[in-house]
Design an enzyme around this catalytic site. Sequence first.
Site, PDB file in Angstrom:
ATOM      1  N   ASP A 144      -7.785  -1.726   5.741  1.00 52.85           N
ATOM      2  CA  ASP A 144      -7.907  -0.269   5.701  1.00 52.85           C
ATOM      3  C   ASP A 144      -8.143   0.336   7.085  1.00 52.85           C
ATOM      4  O   ASP A 144      -9.180   0.959   7.337  1.00 52.85           O
ATOM      5  CB  ASP A 144      -9.044   0.115   4.741  1.00 52.85           C
ATOM      6  N   ASP A 194     -14.036   3.376   9.595  1.00 46.84           N
ATOM      7  CA  ASP A 194     -14.417   3.432   8.175  1.00 46.84           C
ATOM      8  C   ASP A 194     -14.890   2.045   7.750  1.00 46.84           C
ATOM      9  O   ASP A 194     -14.587   1.565   6.659  1.00 46.84           O
ATOM     10  CB  ASP A 194     -13.248   3.893   7.306  1.00 46.84           C
ATOM     11  N   LEU A 216      -3.832 -10.894   0.616  1.00 48.58           N
ATOM     12  CA  LEU A 216      -5.041 -11.674   0.851  1.00 48.58           C
ATOM     13  C   LEU A 216      -5.621 -12.064  -0.497  1.00 48.58           C
ATOM     14  O   LEU A 216      -6.278 -11.255  -1.154  1.00 48.58           O
ATOM     15  CB  LEU A 216      -6.061 -10.878   1.667  1.00 48.58           C
ATOM     16  N   ASN A 251     -14.445  -2.194   2.975  1.00 57.00           N
ATOM     17  CA  ASN A 251     -13.183  -2.372   3.696  1.00 57.00           C
ATOM     18  C   ASN A 251     -13.123  -3.708   4.419  1.00 57.00           C
ATOM     19  O   ASN A 251     -12.436  -3.859   5.430  1.00 57.00           O
ATOM     20  CB  ASN A 251     -12.936  -1.208   4.659  1.00 57.00           C
ATOM     21  N   LYS A 286       0.855  -1.185   0.000  1.00 56.01           N
ATOM     22  CA  LYS A 286       0.000   0.000   0.000  1.00 56.01           C
ATOM     23  C   LYS A 286       0.890   1.233   0.000  1.00 56.01           C
ATOM     24  O   LYS A 286       1.719   1.407   0.886  1.00 56.01           O
ATOM     25  CB  LYS A 286      -0.917  -0.016   1.228  1.00 56.01           C
TER      26      LYS A 286
END
Length: 266
Positions: free
Chosen positions: A220, A203, A154, A208, A82
């Site tokens: 996330d 969130d 994942l 997510n 990320k």
Amino acid sequence: KHAAKIRLDTVKQDHGREKDKADRATSELVLDQRTRMILLQMINRGLLSEVHGAISTGKEANVYGAVLFPTDESAPVQRAIKIYKTAILVFKDRERYITGEHRFKAGADKGNNRKMVKLWAEKEFRNLRRLHAAGIACPEPLVLKLHVLVMEFLGDRRGYAFPRLRDARLTGEDVEDQWRNLYIQLLGIMRRLYQVCSLVHADLSEYNILYNDKQLYIIDVSQSVEHDHPRALEFLRMDIKNISGYFRREGVNILAERAVFNFITA
Ligand code: ATP
Ligand code: MN
């Protein structure tokens, strides 16, 4: 600031090899010099072997697939990377999560964007560590360097990421039961997140959460806050509202939001 296009997947392995145009388009990454240096450093240190195309390009971050070929010739290992965007506009909204976060008081300098991005990545890394330590299914965080976070991939062996819950297609005779079980599973995860990790996701939604084989995976968590954050309970109510709405639309006979709140916090 030089934004340059490079083909990171060919940097190490097959220098100069020509691929067809469509193939190249997907692997050409627009990354700044600094980010490329971090990735190359990771490749040189044997943490990664190849960086592939984007799994997801979002507002705040892009997620890329990557592979590590272990030196002992054991099977290749997939990774997810990320990379947080360092553009200023993106970070305006983050303030409400950082303000009131005692873990980040010292480092938070709202005028220094690069520093804020680094903090954000650090927050996600540390939160993922907490989830993972608490046995909550999530990507295991592996390496963090500035705004670049390497984590467990994942997905399946072929490199296909698990779908978001939003896109998951449940099959079988007992689909209704499966939805109900996923709802219950998620309530358990939220409770553990609160009780064991002392965190509120902040969130949480079907976007997510990844799904595979009856298992939910939480992702996330960069905006997740300590449960003593001044707005933690407000964020928790929002999370409960989101997931309640989602499971209701999927036909689950959901519990009252108040009851869920009490279950998570009591
Ligand atoms: P956006 O701005 O689009 O919401 P984001 O900053 O919220 O992106 P994430 O939600 O963490 O970033 O990840 C974006 C997408 O990348 C996820 O929806 C998921 O499909 C994929 N993804 C993230 N982490 C992993 C992982 N560890 N393994 C596989 N896929 C992942
Ligand atoms: Mn997301």
